[in-house]
Enzyme design. Structure first.
Site, PDB file in Angstrom:
ATOM      1  N   LEU A 241       0.870  -1.182   0.000  1.00 27.59           N
ATOM      2  CA  LEU A 241       0.000   0.000   0.000  1.00 27.59           C
ATOM      3  C   LEU A 241       0.903   1.228   0.000  1.00 27.59           C
ATOM      4  CD1 LEU A 241      -2.983  -0.962   2.329  1.00 27.59           C
ATOM      5  CD2 LEU A 241      -3.005  -0.549  -0.129  1.00 27.59           C
ATOM      6  N   HIS A 242       1.360   1.597  -1.197  1.00 28.23           N
ATOM      7  CA  HIS A 242       2.360   2.666  -1.320  1.00 28.23           C
ATOM      8  C   HIS A 242       1.866   3.992  -0.749  1.00 28.23           C
ATOM      9  CE1 HIS A 242       4.634   0.154  -4.137  1.00 28.23           C
ATOM     10  NE2 HIS A 242       3.520  -0.043  -4.819  1.00 28.23           N
TER      11      HIS A 242
END
Ligand SMILES: [Ca+2]
Length: 312
Positions: A241-242
């Site tokens: 989940l950048h």
């Protein structure tokens, strides 16, 4: 203290989760506006996706602006192979009802920084840096007025994801990234080195689905969708989940650690265009210009994310 932020974004499922996290956290961040940029998918989709996410969060009064539709000096490179044709592939999504603001995103960024007292607006770029660089170029007077730029982009130990040497956001518009990294504005960078440690696991996804809310279900379906890609590519446990790392940092900076170092952007380079040349080991003698993060407390990060998304 509530931080005033502008989210600059190219949604993107992980952008969408970042926007939800911000809109669910009004005691920590006040979202002055969301500025869309071309990146994961073309601008016509990113500006629409940003509005879809605001409506999903129950915040249709959020101001959404469309910005630059192409990098400063290159042809746009997109990432439908990761995010799907719409950028938000996974669940079925209805077209947004809320409108797009008339002003250009770059004008909104400039006008907001000029109107607010100096040092009280943080920019949060989650995509290519085209809008931010254009604002800095067009209105140099805003530079000292920016409190901080907290961005997702680049990599050192993880090197690259779109090419062997470059991370996607920087690769798409290295000329823009160079302007931002040379601007002198305080920078905090969430590179792949951090975001590849914020991996979704089956229990996390179940946690989102079990919320029994529309946002919870969407987050579960989005992560399910782009998890396939990262599992195939990296053989990792889940999908990174950048972009939510940027918002999580504003709420809980203690979850992250890194080094204040020099980071240069490769704009030439036969094989390395868009590389973030991060002097992690302090060998260059060049002055530090960025807080370059290296680690995240992943459990703390997911606990925060789950707690906040459950509010929506
Ligand atoms: Ca993004």
């Amino acid at each position: 203290m509530t931080r005033k932020i502008i989210i600059d974004t190219d949604p993107g499922q992980d952008d969408a989760v970042a926007i939800l996290l911000a809109l669910a956290s009004p005691e920590d961040v006040e979202v002055l506006g969301i500025t869309a940029v071309a990146g994961n998918v073309p601008l016509s989709l990113t500006q629409k996706n940003a509005r879809i996410v605001c409506e999903l969060a129950g915040k249709p009064n959020t101001l959404v602006f469309a910005g630059c539709d192409a990098p400063l000096a290159r042809k746009l490179v997109t990432a439908e192979h990761v995010h799907g044709k719409t950028g938000l592939d996974g669940p079925q999504l209805a077209d947004p009802v809320m409108g797009l603001q008339d002003a250009h995103a770059v004008d909104f960024i400039i006008d907001t920084l000029r109107a607010k007292p100096p040092g009280c607006v943080t920019l949060c770029p989650l995509g290519p840096l085209t809008n931010i660089a254009t604002a800095l170029q067009r209105a140099p007077d805003i530079t000292p007025r920016i409190q901080e730029i907290v961005l997702m982009g680049g990599a050192y130990f993880e090197v690259g994801n779109i090419t062997p040497a470059a991370e996607f956001n920087i690769y798409v518009d290295p000329e823009a990234a160079e302007i931002v990294f040379k601007s002198g504005v305080p920078l905090t960078v969430m590179p792949l080195d951090v975001t590849h440690k914020a991996l979704t696991t089956a229990p996390h996804i179940k946690g989102f689905r079990d919320m029994g809310t529309e946002p919870g279900r969407m987050v579960a379906e989005w992560t399910d969708f782009f998890e396939r890609f990262d599992k195939e590519k990296y053989g990792s446990a889940g999908a990174p989940l950048h972009d939510p790392c940027v918002i999580a940092y504003l709420i809980r900076p203690d979850l992250f650690s890194g080094r204040h170092i020099n980071v240069e952007i490769e704009t030439g380079g036969t094989f390395t265009s868009g590389m973030t040349v991060a002097d992690w080991w302090g060998v260059s003698g060049r002055a530090p210009n960025a807080m370059f993060m290296g680690d995240v407390d992943a459990e703390g990060f997911f606990a925060l994310l789950t707690d906040r998304i459950a509010r929506l």
